[in-house]
Design a protein around this motif. Structure first.
Motif, PDB file in Angstrom:
ATOM      1  N   PRO A   1      40.865  12.168  83.250  1.00 49.21           N
ATOM      2  CA  PRO A   1      41.845  11.997  82.165  1.00 49.21           C
ATOM      3  C   PRO A   1      42.185  10.544  81.884  1.00 49.21           C
ATOM      4  O   PRO A   1      42.377  10.169  80.722  1.00 49.21           O
TER       5      PRO A   1
ATOM      6  N   LEU B   1      39.456   9.231  79.758  1.00 49.42           N
ATOM      7  CA  LEU B   1      39.543   9.751  78.396  1.00 49.42           C
ATOM      8  C   LEU B   1      40.678   9.067  77.619  1.00 49.42           C
ATOM      9  O   LEU B   1      40.529   8.786  76.422  1.00 49.42           O
ATOM     10  N   VAL B   2      41.790   8.799  78.287  1.00 51.66           N
ATOM     11  CA  VAL B   2      42.882   8.068  77.630  1.00 51.66           C
ATOM     12  C   VAL B   2      42.418   6.673  77.249  1.00 51.66           C
ATOM     13  O   VAL B   2      42.730   6.170  76.167  1.00 51.66           O
TER      14      VAL B   2
END
Length: 420
Positions: free
Chosen positions: A311, A314-315
């Protein structure tokens, strides 16, 4: 591409009755905020078609002159890199052996390529000077490694016992994140001397990724080489280490240091020395925390990787995409202001400020054998848009206005070369 059409020009200077009202969309993104008291119109371009028609080869061969700050920074970086080699190279060779060093060097080129391709993608809208990217890479690959080797023993003596942690835990979760992120980010701080080229969050991310890519390159040589030198099954050990570092985490260091570059880049928009120093200190905090979090993953590595690290990656990708979108919108708005002053037509702005428009322009120019000239024209227009943003920020306005006039003259020359 159409040639320049005439348009209404605006006078420059002070306006009676108070500041000039901000035009619609003067602040197209959070990256381009303009205060009303700093706004001023673009110089008139009503006579811009009368510029000299230059040979088509001229703009392709022309390169922007480097400022004294850039030249001095690159020279200092080269000197520090050369001196750093006398510390870094013996350390790496002693740890890996000659065979391990060679294998590690070759294997490290693959994750480095991935990071540099990301840098190219992020930076292609307004490319940074190659010299500064070279400085950033040398700082990461050699100088920051040398700084780390020199500072780590001191930091360990000063803070190791007070931490209450065992030596290995302290070294992995505290010492490495603090010292390495500080060493890498010092290069970002020095790049502020090239303030014409480091003036926003995209620049900060580009330079941070390049520094981090260099650091990871040398560190990977060390890890891959040790897998060869210290294992009874070197092929298996190398495959495992390469998978962990080269496949699962080639962007780890880039994301760590990228947070510092992003925060520092936001601060340089206002170009206040105190704010930049504060942003440097603040930007180190998330970089160190992310680094420590990565190094702290243990037995549940795969679960933590999927739940936390993926995550985060992805951020990071989302932030980069948003930065690119904001940069495109900012370019469009600033070029529209030049179009209102007669330097471009509305159709040209649509071409210059969109990725699809640029591809179309390059194909059109290539059909006439003028792709290099068109490429130079596109880059010059983007630089001009960001020069205007610096003017509207209220920072070093007279100096940037002189740059603006020189760039506008260059735009006229490039246009003549493209049109033929």
């Amino acid at each position: 591409m159409t040639i320049n059409g005439s348009g209404p020009g605006h006078p420059s200077g002070d306006f009676p009755g108070g500041p000039l009202p901000l035009p619609q969309q003067a602040n197209p993104t959070w990256m381009g905020q303009v205060q009303q008291q700093h706004y001023r119109p673009a110089p008139s371009g009503s006579g811009s078609q009368s510029g000299p028609v230059l040979p088509p080869a001229f703009p392709a061969a022309r390169r922007g002159r480097s400022s004294a700050g850039v030249v001095g920074l690159v020279a200092a970086g080269g000197a520090l890199g050369f001196l750093g080699l006398f510390l870094v190279l013996p350390f790496v060779l002693d740890s890996t052996g000659t065979a391990g060093f060679v294998v590690g060097f070759v294997a490290s080129l693959l994750p480095l390529t991935a990071v540099l391709l990301a840098v190219f993608f992020i930076d292609r809208w307004e490319p940074e000077p190659t010299r500064l990217l070279f400085f950033a890479f040398i700082w990461g690959a050699v100088v920051s490694i040398a700084v780390t080797l020199l500072v780590q023993p001191v930091f360990s003596l000063a803070a190791g016992a007070a931490s209450g942690l065992d030596h290995r835990t302290f070294a992995v979760t505290v010492q490495a994140p603090v010292v390495e992120e500080f060493a890498k980010s010092l290069g970002l701080l020095l790049l502020l001397f090239a303030r014409k080229h480091f003036d926003g969050p995209v620049d900060g991310v580009v330079f941070a990724f390049t520094i981090a890519g260099g650091f990871a390159f040398t560190e990977n040589i060390l890890y891959f080489g040790r897998a060869i030198a210290d294992s009874s099954t070197p092929s298996t050990e190398l495959a495992v280490v390469f998978f962990l570092r080269g496949v699962m985490s080639p962007f780890a260091h880039a994301i760590f240091t990228g947070t510092t570059g992003l925060i520092l880049g936001l601060a340089v928009r206002r170009w206040n020395t105190g704010m930049c120093i504060l942003a440097f200190a603040v930007g180190l905090i998330p970089a160190m925390l992310l680094h420590s979090s990565w190094n702290s993953m243990g037995r549940n590595f795969l679960a933590q990787y999927l739940v936390v690290q993926v995550p985060i990656f992805l951020v990071a990708v989302l932030v980069i995409v948003l930065l690119r979108v904001a940069e495109n919108r900012l370019t469009r708005q600033r070029l529209r202001e030049y179009a209102a002053a007669g330097w471009f037509t509305a159709a040209e702005v649509d071409i210059l400020a969109t990725a699809g428009g640029r591809r179309y322009a390059l194909r059109w120019a290539a059909s006439m054998g003028r792709r290099p000239q068109m490429k130079a024209f596109l880059r010059a227009a983007t630089r001009l848009a960001f020069t205007r943003q610096r003017i509207l920020s209220g920072r070093d306005v007279p100096a940037h206005q002189r740059d603006e006039l020189q760039q506008l003259a260059f735009i006229v020359a490039l246009r003549a070369a493209v049109v033929g």
